[in-house]
Enzyme design. Structure first.
Site, PDB file in Angstrom:
ATOM      1  N   ASN A 385       0.811  -1.209   0.000  1.00 18.99           N
ATOM      2  CA  ASN A 385       0.000   0.000   0.000  1.00 18.99           C
ATOM      3  C   ASN A 385       0.851   1.269   0.000  1.00 18.99           C
ATOM      4  O   ASN A 385       1.032   1.905  -1.024  1.00 18.99           O
ATOM      5  CB  ASN A 385      -0.931   0.006   1.223  1.00 18.99           C
ATOM      6  CG  ASN A 385      -2.082  -0.971   1.093  1.00 18.99           C
ATOM      7  OD1 ASN A 385      -3.017  -0.735   0.356  1.00 18.99           O
ATOM      8  ND2 ASN A 385      -1.993  -2.077   1.812  1.00 18.99           N
ATOM      9  N   ASP A 386       1.360   1.619   1.166  1.00 17.86           N
ATOM     10  CA  ASP A 386       2.028   2.909   1.330  1.00 17.86           C
ATOM     11  C   ASP A 386       3.284   3.040   0.474  1.00 17.86           C
ATOM     12  O   ASP A 386       3.616   4.133   0.017  1.00 17.86           O
ATOM     13  CB  ASP A 386       2.372   3.131   2.804  1.00 17.86           C
ATOM     14  CG  ASP A 386       1.130   3.047   3.688  1.00 17.86           C
ATOM     15  OD1 ASP A 386       0.085   3.565   3.261  1.00 17.86           O
ATOM     16  OD2 ASP A 386       1.210   2.449   4.775  1.00 17.86           O
ATOM     17  N   VAL A 387       3.989   1.936   0.229  1.00 14.87           N
ATOM     18  CA  VAL A 387       5.247   2.017  -0.518  1.00 14.87           C
ATOM     19  C   VAL A 387       5.022   2.178  -2.014  1.00 14.87           C
ATOM     20  O   VAL A 387       5.975   2.318  -2.783  1.00 14.87           O
ATOM     21  CB  VAL A 387       6.124   0.768  -0.260  1.00 14.87           C
ATOM     22  CG1 VAL A 387       6.501   0.679   1.208  1.00 14.87           C
ATOM     23  CG2 VAL A 387       5.421  -0.503  -0.720  1.00 14.87           C
TER      24      VAL A 387
END
Length: 459
Positions: A385-387
Site C-alpha cells: 500500500n504505502d510504498v
C-alpha cells in the site's frame, strides 16, 4: 583459565562479526545467523569459566527454561508475526539488563564502595534497559493488534509527561549515585524508566513501528554494553556494542527510507492498523477478474511483482512463485521490486520470497528497479500500500510526502491484489487505485493468485 577465557572471547567476537557480515545478503543470511549463534554459545561457555561462578543449578534452570520457551516459539512463529517476535525478544533482553542492574545494586549494598564508572554504567543500563523492555512490549502490542495501531496520546500534555517521568528516573539515579542506598530509589528508577518507555511508544503510530522496534533494539544493545562494563564482562560489552551500533545504523536507514527524522518519529508518528479509507476522489476504482489478469500477464513482455504485507498475511509467496514459473515458461521476464520498509521489518519480503525459492537475482531493491517500471508492461502489486502511493511524490500535503516509493504508477498496466479498499498502515488514501491504468483484483491474495494460475494454464 584466564588465558582460555580470553581466547574463547576473541573467538566469540570473531564469530559475531563474521555472522553479522553474512546477514548482509540473502544467500549468506542463514549461514551468518548460525555463525553468530555459535559465537554466542562460545561466549556463554567462556562466561561460565569465570572464577567464583556458583549456583550452577540456577544457571542450568535458566538455560533450560529459556530453551523450552524460546525454541518452540521461534520455530512456530509465522513470518507475518516475525516483527512482533523481534520486538518481544528484544524487550526481554532489555528487561534482563534492567534486572541485572538491580541485582548488582542489591549485591553491592547500594553500590557501596563501587567505582564511579560502575555506578554510572549500572544506572544507565537500568534506565535504558527498562525503557527498552516496556517500550518493546507496547510495540509488540501494536504490531500484534492487541493495542490500537493508531497513536495513543495525551495531546498537548504528552511531551511534558514524557519529560516528567524520564526526569524522575534520572533524578532518582542521581540521588543513588550521590550515595543513597535505599532500594526504593532503585525500584523507582526502574518503574519511572518503564513508564517513560510506555509513554514514548504509545503516541507513535503503526506506520512508524518498524523504525521504533529497530531503535529499541539499539537501546537494548547499549544497555547490555553498559551492564557488561559494570560487570567487567567482555562478551556483554562487545556484543552489546555490535547490537547497539548495527541497530542505530538500521534505524537511520529505515528513517531515511521513509523520509522521516528519528526525532519526528519519537515525537509521535502517524497511521494505525485500524484505519479504513475509501478512495472517492480523483477517479473511480476499476475491478478486474482472474481471467483478465491472466491474459494481461501472459502476453506481457516484462512483469514486475511488488510484494507487500498483504502477501505475507495471505502466505501467498509460494503461489506467486508458481505463477512466475508459468510466466517464465511463456517467455515473460519476471522481477520482484523490494521496498526497504515493505512489510513490517527490513528484509521481510526478501525472507518470504527466498522461502518460496525465488531466485535471489530476481529480488531487486528499489533504487535498482525503479527506472524499469516505465518499461514494464504489467506491475502486479500484491498487498503493498504505502510504498506504492504516488502521493509521496505528488502531494505536498500528504503525511508521507517525500518518502521514496516504488514507481509502480509509471508501468503501462497495473494490477493490484487487495482484500478491500482498506487503507495501508499509514491510514491514508492511495490515488494509485483510481489511476485509469489500474485494475483491482479483490480477494485473498493466495486465492487470487491461484485463480490466475488456473487461468494461465487454460490459455
Amino acid at each position: 583459565m584466564i588465558e582460555l577465557r580470553s581466547v574463547l572471547y576473541i573467538l566469540a567476537f570473531a564469530l559475531f562479526i563474521h555472522g553479522l557480515m553474512g546477514l548482509t545478503g540473502p544467500r549468506t543470511a542463514v549461514r551468518g545467523n548460525a555463525t553468530a549463534a555459535a559465537g554466542m554459545v562460545v561466549a556463554i561457555v567462556a562466561t561460565l569459566l569465570t572464577p567464583g561462578m556458583h549456583d550452577w543449578w540456577l544457571i542450568a534452570l535458566g538455560l533450560v527454561l529459556g530453551a523450552v520457551i524460546g525454541v518452540p516459539a521461534a520455530r512456530r512463529v509465522r513470518m507475518t508475526a516475525m516483527p512482533q517476535m523481534v520486538a518481544l525478544f528484544n524487550g526481554v533482553g532489555g528487561g534482563a539488563v534492567a534486572l541485572t542492574a538491580w541485582v548488582e545494586f542489591r549485591q553491592s549494598g547500594g553500590f557501596t564502595g563501587e567505582p564511579l564508572f560502575v555506578v554510572v554504567a549500572s544506572l544507565f543500563a537500568a534506565i535504558v534497559g527498562s525503557v527498552s523492555f516496556w517500550g518493546s512490549l507496547v510495540a509488540f502490542g501494536k504490531l500484534q493488534e492487541v493495542l490500537p495501531g493508531r497513536p495513543i496520546t495525551a495531546g498537548r500534555f504528552q511531551t511534558p509527561l514524557n519529560v516528567l517521568v524520564l526526569a524522575g528516573a534520572l533524578a532518582c539515579a542521581v540521588v543513588i549515585g550521590l550515595g543513597a542506598g535505599h532500594e526504593a530509589l532503585m525500584v523507582a528508577v526502574l518503574v519511572l524508566a518503564g513508564l517513560a518507555g510506555i509513554a514514548v511508544v504509545l503516541p507513535i503510530g503503526g506506520a512508524d513501528m518498524p523504525v521504533v522496534v529497530s531503535l529499541l533494539n539499539a537501546f537494548t544493545g547499549l544497555s547490555a554494553a553498559a551492564a557488561g562494563l559494570a560487570l567487567s564482562n567482555t562478551a556483554m560489552i562487545v556484543a552489546g556494542m555490535i547490537v547497539g551500533a548495527s541497530g542505530s545504523i538500521l534505524t537511520d536507514q529505515m528513517a531515511k527510507a521513509m523520509n522521516r527524522s528519528i526525532p519526528s518519529i519519537v515525537a509521535g508518528g502517524f497511521g494505525g492498523g485500524a484505519a479504513v479509507a475509501e478512495v472517492t476522489e480523483g477517479g473511480t476504482v476499476r475491478s478486474t477478474s482472474a481471467s483478465d489478469a491472466a491474459i494481461q500477464l501472459a502476453y506481457a513482455g516484462h512483469v514486475i511483482v511488488v510484494p507487500g504485507y498483504g502477501m505475507a498475511v495471505a502466505q501467498a509467496q509460494h503461489a506467486v512463485q508458481d505463477m512466475a514459473k508459468l510466466l517464465l515458461d511463456r517467455g515473460v521476464e519476471v522481477d520482484y521490486a523490494i521496498h526497504p520498509v515493505a512489510g513490517r521489518m527490513p528484509g521481510h519480503m526478501n525472507v518470504l520470497l527466498a522461502e518460496a525459492d525465488v531466485p535471489y537475482d530476481r529480488l531487486r531493491e528499489m533504487d535498482e528497479i525503479n527506472d524499469d517500471f516505465a518499461r514494464a508492461d504489467v506491475a502486479l502489486v500484491i498487498g503493498a500500500n504505502d510504498v506504492t502511493n504516488p502521493a509521496a511524490r505528488n502531494d505536498p500535503g500528504s503525511p508521507i510526502y517525500g518518502m521514496p516509493i516504488l514507481n509502480v504508477d509509471q508501468a503501462k498496466t497495473i494490477i493490484v491484489l487487495k482484500r478491500s479498499m482498506r487503507a495501508g498502515f499509514a491510514g491514508i488514501d492511495n490515488p494509485l487505485y483510481t489511476d485509469p491504468k489500474t485494475a483491482m483484483l479483490f480477494g485473498d491474495a493466495k486465492d487470487s493468485v491461484r485463480e490466475v494460475i488456473e487461468e494461465l494454464k487454460a490459455l
